[in-house]
Write a protein that holds these residues in place. Structure first.
Motif, short mmCIF file in Angstrom:
data_model
loop_
_atom_site.label_atom_id
_atom_site.label_comp_id
_atom_site.label_asym_id
_atom_site.label_seq_id
_atom_site.Cartn_x
_atom_site.Cartn_y
_atom_site.Cartn_z
N GLY A 21 4.93 -4.17 1.35
CA GLY A 21 3.83 -4.04 2.30
C GLY A 21 3.90 -5.09 3.40
O GLY A 21 3.69 -4.78 4.58
N GLU A 24 6.67 -4.12 5.80
CA GLU A 24 6.23 -3.01 6.67
C GLU A 24 5.24 -3.51 7.72
O GLU A 24 5.31 -3.12 8.88
CB GLU A 24 5.61 -1.88 5.83
N ASP A 31 0.89 2.10 8.81
CA ASP A 31 0.57 3.18 7.87
C ASP A 31 1.35 3.00 6.56
O ASP A 31 0.79 3.15 5.47
CB ASP A 31 0.88 4.55 8.47
N ASP A 32 2.64 2.66 6.69
CA ASP A 32 3.45 2.42 5.50
C ASP A 32 2.98 1.18 4.75
O ASP A 32 2.93 1.17 3.51
CB ASP A 32 4.93 2.28 5.87
N ALA A 34 -0.07 -0.01 4.72
CA ALA A 34 -1.33 0.33 4.05
C ALA A 34 -1.07 1.08 2.75
O ALA A 34 -1.71 0.81 1.73
CB ALA A 34 -2.20 1.16 4.99
N ARG A 35 -0.13 2.00 2.78
CA ARG A 35 0.20 2.76 1.57
C ARG A 35 0.71 1.83 0.47
O ARG A 35 0.30 1.94 -0.69
CB ARG A 35 1.24 3.82 1.93
N ARG A 36 1.58 0.90 0.83
CA ARG A 36 2.13 -0.04 -0.17
C ARG A 36 1.03 -0.92 -0.75
O ARG A 36 0.97 -1.15 -1.95
CB ARG A 36 3.21 -0.92 0.44
N ASP A 38 -2.19 -0.31 -0.84
CA ASP A 38 -3.08 0.50 -1.68
C ASP A 38 -2.50 0.68 -3.08
O ASP A 38 -3.20 0.58 -4.08
CB ASP A 38 -3.33 1.88 -1.04
N GLU A 39 -1.18 0.94 -3.13
CA GLU A 39 -0.51 1.08 -4.43
C GLU A 39 -0.55 -0.24 -5.20
O GLU A 39 -0.75 -0.24 -6.42
CB GLU A 39 0.94 1.52 -4.23
#
Length: 177
Positions: A21, A24, A31-32, A34-36, A38-39
């Motif tokens: 994260g 990125e 966006d990438d 944020a996804r990392r 969140d995971e």
């Protein structure tokens, strides 16, 4: 499947996701990132659920909440950022409550409060921001005598307090009056 991982593997997964994260985010791929993050937050939440009395898991989950908020702020998602920073603050408060004498947790509490205050100030919430900064300042005032190198952080918070007063049109108090 993260649910099938043991605690050590889940912890490594969370750390790896934090690192990915951050990479990125530094590349501007929010966006990438944020996804990392969140995971990673899901992983640290699972660890905390398995081991609710472990302060390190509480700290790690707080770091996840911080990063979720940080990226949301960068993406202009104020509501999501404020919710994440509020989670970060609550987790830092829980750390201090669990181990009140540990300076590192008090420092984390100050950082969490200041992050929330900055976001509130940026979004036009001068009153809540000022309350966040004043609580943060109190933490620094209690902490700096035990760790003098943090005086620069205290000074930084004083600057934010002044900006909070200025945003609330209280120029005398902004100037320290």
């Amino acid at each position: 499947d993260p649910a099938r991982l043991d605690a050590a593997s889940l912890g490594r997964r969370a750390r790896a996701l934090h690192l990915l994260g951050e990479i990125e985010e530094q590349r501007g791929r929010l966006d990438d990132a944020a996804r990392r993050f969140d995971e990673a937050e899901a992983a640290t939440a699972a660890l905390l659920a398995r081991h609710p009395d472990d302060p390190q898991h509480l700290f790690n989950h707080g770091q996840s909440a911080y990063w979720v908020g940080f990226v949301a702020r960068r993406r202009g998602q104020t509501v999501q950022a404020e919710a994440a920073f509020a989670r970060y603050l609550a987790l830092a408060e829980a750390l201090v409550q669990r181990e009140p004498g540990r300076i590192d947790w008090r420092v984390e509490l100050a950082y969490a409060g200041q992050n929330l205050g900055v976001l509130q100030l940026e979004s036009g919430q001068a009153g809540p921001a000022l309350r966040s900064f004043e609580r943060t300042l109190q933490v620094w005032q209690e902490t700096v005598p035990q760790r003098p190198a943090l005086a620069i952080e205290q000074a930084n918070t004083l600057g934010w307090v002044a900006e909070g007063h200025e945003a609330g049109d209280d120029f005398d108090r902004a100037l320290g009056g």
